[in-house]
Design an enzyme around this catalytic site. Structure first.
Site, PDB file in Angstrom:
ATOM      1  N   LYS A 175       0.834  -1.207   0.000  1.00  0.00           N
ATOM      2  CA  LYS A 175       0.000   0.000   0.000  1.00  0.00           C
ATOM      3  C   LYS A 175       0.865   1.252   0.000  1.00  0.00           C
ATOM      4  O   LYS A 175       0.601   2.206  -0.739  1.00  0.00           O
ATOM      5  CB  LYS A 175      -0.906   0.002   1.230  1.00  0.00           C
ATOM      6  CG  LYS A 175      -1.671   1.315   1.446  1.00  0.00           C
ATOM      7  CD  LYS A 175      -2.393   1.342   2.780  1.00  0.00           C
ATOM      8  CE  LYS A 175      -1.491   1.717   3.921  1.00  0.00           C
ATOM      9  NZ  LYS A 175      -1.507   3.137   4.277  1.00  0.00           N
ATOM     10  N   ASN A 176       1.912   1.255   0.828  1.00  0.00           N
ATOM     11  CA  ASN A 176       2.734   2.449   0.968  1.00  0.00           C
ATOM     12  C   ASN A 176       3.628   2.702  -0.241  1.00  0.00           C
ATOM     13  O   ASN A 176       4.251   3.765  -0.339  1.00  0.00           O
ATOM     14  CB  ASN A 176       3.583   2.361   2.234  1.00  0.00           C
ATOM     15  CG  ASN A 176       2.751   2.472   3.495  1.00  0.00           C
ATOM     16  OD1 ASN A 176       1.636   2.998   3.463  1.00  0.00           O
ATOM     17  ND2 ASN A 176       3.276   1.981   4.601  1.00  0.00           N
ATOM     18  N   CYS A 213      -5.896   7.789  10.550  1.00  0.00           N
ATOM     19  CA  CYS A 213      -5.763   7.220  11.885  1.00  0.00           C
ATOM     20  C   CYS A 213      -5.408   8.270  12.921  1.00  0.00           C
ATOM     21  O   CYS A 213      -4.950   9.355  12.604  1.00  0.00           O
ATOM     22  CB  CYS A 213      -4.691   6.140  11.883  1.00  0.00           C
ATOM     23  SG  CYS A 213      -5.081   4.725  10.862  1.00  0.00           S
ATOM     24  N   ARG A 238       0.914  13.959  11.971  1.00  0.00           N
ATOM     25  CA  ARG A 238       1.790  13.732  10.827  1.00  0.00           C
ATOM     26  C   ARG A 238       1.866  15.061  10.088  1.00  0.00           C
ATOM     27  O   ARG A 238       1.202  15.291   9.087  1.00  0.00           O
ATOM     28  CB  ARG A 238       1.233  12.628   9.927  1.00  0.00           C
ATOM     29  CG  ARG A 238       2.176  12.266   8.788  1.00  0.00           C
ATOM     30  CD  ARG A 238       1.696  11.039   8.034  1.00  0.00           C
ATOM     31  NE  ARG A 238       1.706   9.842   8.858  1.00  0.00           N
ATOM     32  CZ  ARG A 238       1.429   8.629   8.387  1.00  0.00           C
ATOM     33  NH1 ARG A 238       1.113   8.467   7.140  1.00  0.00           N
ATOM     34  NH2 ARG A 238       1.448   7.600   9.199  1.00  0.00           N
ATOM     35  N   ASP A 297       5.587   0.811  11.920  1.00  0.00           N
ATOM     36  CA  ASP A 297       4.406   0.096  11.450  1.00  0.00           C
ATOM     37  C   ASP A 297       4.377  -1.371  11.878  1.00  0.00           C
ATOM     38  O   ASP A 297       3.386  -2.064  11.636  1.00  0.00           O
ATOM     39  CB  ASP A 297       4.308   0.172   9.918  1.00  0.00           C
ATOM     40  CG  ASP A 297       3.686   1.479   9.440  1.00  0.00           C
ATOM     41  OD1 ASP A 297       3.237   2.268  10.282  1.00  0.00           O
ATOM     42  OD2 ASP A 297       3.654   1.704   8.212  1.00  0.00           O
ATOM     43  N   ARG A 305      -8.039  -0.633   5.362  1.00  0.00           N
ATOM     44  CA  ARG A 305      -7.293   0.426   4.704  1.00  0.00           C
ATOM     45  C   ARG A 305      -5.939  -0.067   4.215  1.00  0.00           C
ATOM     46  O   ARG A 305      -5.395   0.485   3.246  1.00  0.00           O
ATOM     47  CB  ARG A 305      -7.076   1.618   5.653  1.00  0.00           C
ATOM     48  CG  ARG A 305      -8.309   2.449   5.938  1.00  0.00           C
ATOM     49  CD  ARG A 305      -7.972   3.642   6.818  1.00  0.00           C
ATOM     50  NE  ARG A 305      -6.757   4.294   6.358  1.00  0.00           N
ATOM     51  CZ  ARG A 305      -5.666   4.464   7.103  1.00  0.00           C
ATOM     52  NH1 ARG A 305      -5.622   4.043   8.340  1.00  0.00           N
ATOM     53  NH2 ARG A 305      -4.600   5.053   6.601  1.00  0.00           N
TER      54      ARG A 305
END
Length: 427
Positions: free
Chosen positions: A22-23, A119, A124, A315, A407
């Site tokens: 995903k990233n 989230c 961030r 993560d 997600r």
């Protein structure tokens, strides 16, 4: 809202295939905004954040072709994209929404992007993105929840091109590095990014941009050098495997026991995690595109500290903490990246874990077993930690609010069932 019902106590056996990252997929999808012509990405994961970004690209006027919701191939043609805006209603659930700021500003000379949502693991800030773009000549204001940016104006008053600059960020920021890379590829002159992120996803984005015609060197180091070009063309690229998904399943086996083979997985992207798994007693072998793990009996407690790549990733903190919850001994888990990333602790305690938090450090004393309970996910990786806890708990665990999980994990329950877990999604 969907829930997971997990009946724990089963060792995990078999094999599964890791999805695309995903990233890595999100910045690469954003990079399609820079190209004159179609860009095709393969191995794109079927997760909610990807669906959100695809919807955003379509709202901007890009043509996006995807055979099916779970198709791994996505083709984006943003040649005629005409709306350089990312509205709040589309990106409010996605922390990575700011990733389109750089390419929009570089391609259109202007952008209006909602501040990130998603989230609640901590702030961030996008101040490093803004600082870098301002060094390249952009005029930026933050108003009414939006970042409004414009490139230097030409003599006729229309937006011109960004200008190359030497940019040193105050901290290592993955999304900031990616954003500034994408802004720099169409800027006038040379841009040097100091204190750049070294994550594999950054390198994958640099590879895609180079395939499109960008001139980039130094990715994978703290200094990335970019020489701007006039235009970029369409191309194709495969999204790299998801190292966090792979790490999550490795932690599940380390906690629950068993023997599992992960296909399409990169152990060289997970060195710090694999080292800690071996310290915890798991047997881990790997090849170029596979990882095999075996674990039996209780793991051994393993302390770790999160930091920027290639150190232990934030993560993976919650998932490995769950391994320590059932380990022999006591471990110290120190979180240095996000200030609120211990919200899963209270839920793990509900399952019988013994954890004490002192500032940015959690002291985890392993217990022989966890006991089932109803728990609630608070963020993406916390969701995964609670699923792992459910796999080792006695009885039936219910994990609520798994929309967080969706997600970033592609059909986690199906993959867990494929290796023997008793997991059911309740709608």
């Amino acid at each position: 809202m969907d829930k997971f019902v997990i009946r724990g106590g089963r060792p995990l056996e078999g094999e599964l295939t890791i999805s695309g990252a995903k990233n890595a997929a999100l910045p690469q999808l954003a990079a399609t905004l820079l190209a004159d012509g179609p860009v095709t990405l393969t191995n794109v994961p079927g997760v909610q954040d990807v669906a959100t970004l695809i919807k955003l690209l379509r709202s901007m006027g890009a043509r996006v072709e995807r055979a099916a919701e779970r198709s791994g191939t996505v083709t984006v043609d943003a040649t005629a994209a005409h709306t350089p805006e990312a509205p709040y209603d589309l990106v409010k659930t996605m922390r990575a929404s700011a990733i389109v700021l750089g390419p929009l500003l570089a391609r259109h000379g202007r952008a209006r992007v909602s501040l990130p949502g998603g989230c609640a693991i901590g702030s961030r800030p996008v101040d490093q993105h803004i600082k870098g773009l301002q060094a390249m000549g952009a005029e930026i204001v933050v108003e009414h929840g939006y970042i409004v940016a414009q490139a230097p104006k030409r003599r006729d008053g229309r937006p011109g091109r960004l200008r190359g600059a030497r940019i040193t960020t105050d901290m290592v920021t993955v999304t900031g590095t990616e954003n500034l890379m994408m802004a720099a590829v169409l800027a006038e002159g040379e841009t040097v990014l100091e204190n750049a992120a070294q994550e594999p996803e950054v390198g994958a984005l640099a590879e895609l941009l180079a395939r499109m015609g960008a001139r980039i060197e130094g990715q994978g180091t703290h200094r990335i050098r970019i020489e701007g070009v006039d235009r970029l063309a369409g191309t194709e690229q495969r999204v790299i495997p998801d190292r966090v998904e792979a790490g999550t399943f490795l932690c599940a086996v380390a906690a629950a026991g068993g023997r599992v083979m992960l296909r399409d997985a990169r152990a060289d992207h997970l060195d710090a995690v694999v080292e800690k798994l071996r310290e915890a007693g798991a047997r881990v072998e790997s090849g170029a595109d596979w990882i095999r793990i075996e674990a039996d009996g209780r793991p051994t407690a393993a302390s770790f500290r999160t930091s920027e790549y290639p150190a232990f990733p934030t993560d993976m903190q919650a998932q490995f903490m769950t391994v320590n919850c059932v380990a022999e001994g006591t471990a110290r888990v120190t979180e240095t990246i996000f200030e609120n990333r211990f919200m899963h602790v209270n839920e793990l305690v509900r399952l019988g874990a013994s954890i004490e938090v002192d500032g940015h450090t959690a002291i985890v004393t392993g217990v022989p077993r966890l006991s089932a309970a109803a728990v609630m996910a608070t963020d993406l990786r916390a969701s995964a930690s609670l699923v792992i806890a459910g796999l080792v708990a006695d009885g039936q665990t219910v994990v609520d609010r798994i929309y967080h999980l969706d997600r970033g994990y592609d059909r986690m329950e199906a993959k867990l069932r494929a290796i023997g877990a008793d997991v059911e999604r309740i709608r």
